[in-house]
Design an enzyme around this catalytic site. Structure first.
Site: not given
Ligand code: BDR
Ligand code: CA
Length: 311
Positions: A11, A16, A242-243
């Site tokens: 997303d 990301d 995170h991603d």
């Protein structure tokens, strides 16, 4: 030699986008497709961001992008513009014209098609709400036996949430989808949650070692506000990856420690919807369904990221 066959579901979002950079630049993967979904930004914005990222990497002809769900299964969208900026990537590619749009096809169908085409070979790296995979499972429940493994950035089992007191963003946005995925019966489902991603912090000093290249400049520009937001909330000035950690785990599974647990998702609580509840002491006497990441070798992961993007 071709790398591991992967599909990234995104997303696109600041982190990301960095995950895509890491995945493509690592050379560890044959990226079969990138599928997009509603999340940090609208599905269409996430798609544009993804296509532009691939242009930056000069990989737009090699890697097809497919659009997916434009809303959660049962809920309203919940965008994160405050964290990721108006366009989701901190405005870093605002001036880049889009040369190649998404390919025809729906994300959930593409996931099924590729899994059937390469049975037992495809790794799904999910760094967004799990709507696309839940839709794919509804159409083809046998997907669980077709894919090699699923790696999900999402949830938190031993700490607090990042969107509500108890829920992590990707699970919170579409908890019904997460529930479907968690209980589908994947033989290998790894949860890369906030328990470990909060330890994956890239400092400004380390980021500066990326140098004055187009990628280095992109990373610095896209993460400037994102780091500021993290500082305001957490008192630490750094870029939380995170991603990327989910991508890192797909490249090198030994950078995390995992333990097999039964994990469920709360979907019917005013206060706790989206909470990932981990049965640490097996009080429910259920079979473990998820390999939960409990620790990470932060230095090994940050080195992997920086070295990959320096080359
Ligand atoms: C997750 O939420 C999103 O905002 C990020 O892109 C990441 O996938 C972290 O909780
Ligand atoms: Ca994401």
């Amino acid at each position: 030699m071709m790398g591991k066959k992967v599909i990234l579901d995104v997303d696109t979002g600041v982190d990301d986008a960095l995950g895509i950079l890491l995945a493509v630049r690592s050379g560890a993967f044959e990226v079969l497709a990138i599928t997009t979904v509603n999340g940090n930004v609208s599905m269409r914005q996430a798609t544009d961001n993804t296509c532009k990222l691939l242009q930056l990497l000069e990989a737009e002809e090699a890697i097809p992008v497919y659009q997916g769900a434009d809303r959660p299964l049962m809920r309203e969208s919940y965008f994160e513009h405050r964290v990721h900026g108006k366009d989701g990537i901190g405005g870093a590619l605002a001036d880049m014209p889009l040369h190649k749009a998404a390919s025809d096809g729906f994300a959930a169908d593409v996931i099924i098609e590729q899994a059937k085409r390469y049975p037992g070979e495809v790794t799904l790296i999910m760094t967004a709400p799990l709507t696309n995979l839940a839709l794919a499972l509804r159409t083809a429940p046998e997907l669980t036996q077709l894919v090699k493994e699923v790696i999900v950035m999402g949830g938190v089992v031993g700490s607090y949430g990042n969107v509500t007191p108890t829920a992590e963003y990707n699970i919170y946005v579409d908890p019904e989808a997460a529930k479907i995925v968690f209980h589908a019966g994947f033989p290998s489902l790894t949860l890369v949650g906030l328990d470990v991603t909060r330890k994956a912090l890239l400092t400004k000093e380390r980021m500066d070692t990326l140098g004055d290249t187009p990628i280095g400049r992109y990373v610095r520009e896209s993460t400037a506000d994102y780091m500021q937001r993290y500082y305001e909330r957490n008192g630490v000035y750094a870029c939380v990856l995170h991603d990327l950690l989910a991508v890192g785990v797909a490249i090198r599974s030994d950078i995390v420690t995992t333990k097999h647990y039964y994990v469920d998702v709360e979907t019917r609580s005013e206060l706790c919807d989206g909470q990932t509840v981990c049965d640490f002491q097996n009080r429910l006497s259920k079979q473990p369904n998820i390999r939960v990441c409990t620790d990470v070798d932060t230095d090994a992961f940050l080195d992997l990221f920086v070295r990959t993007l320096q080359t």
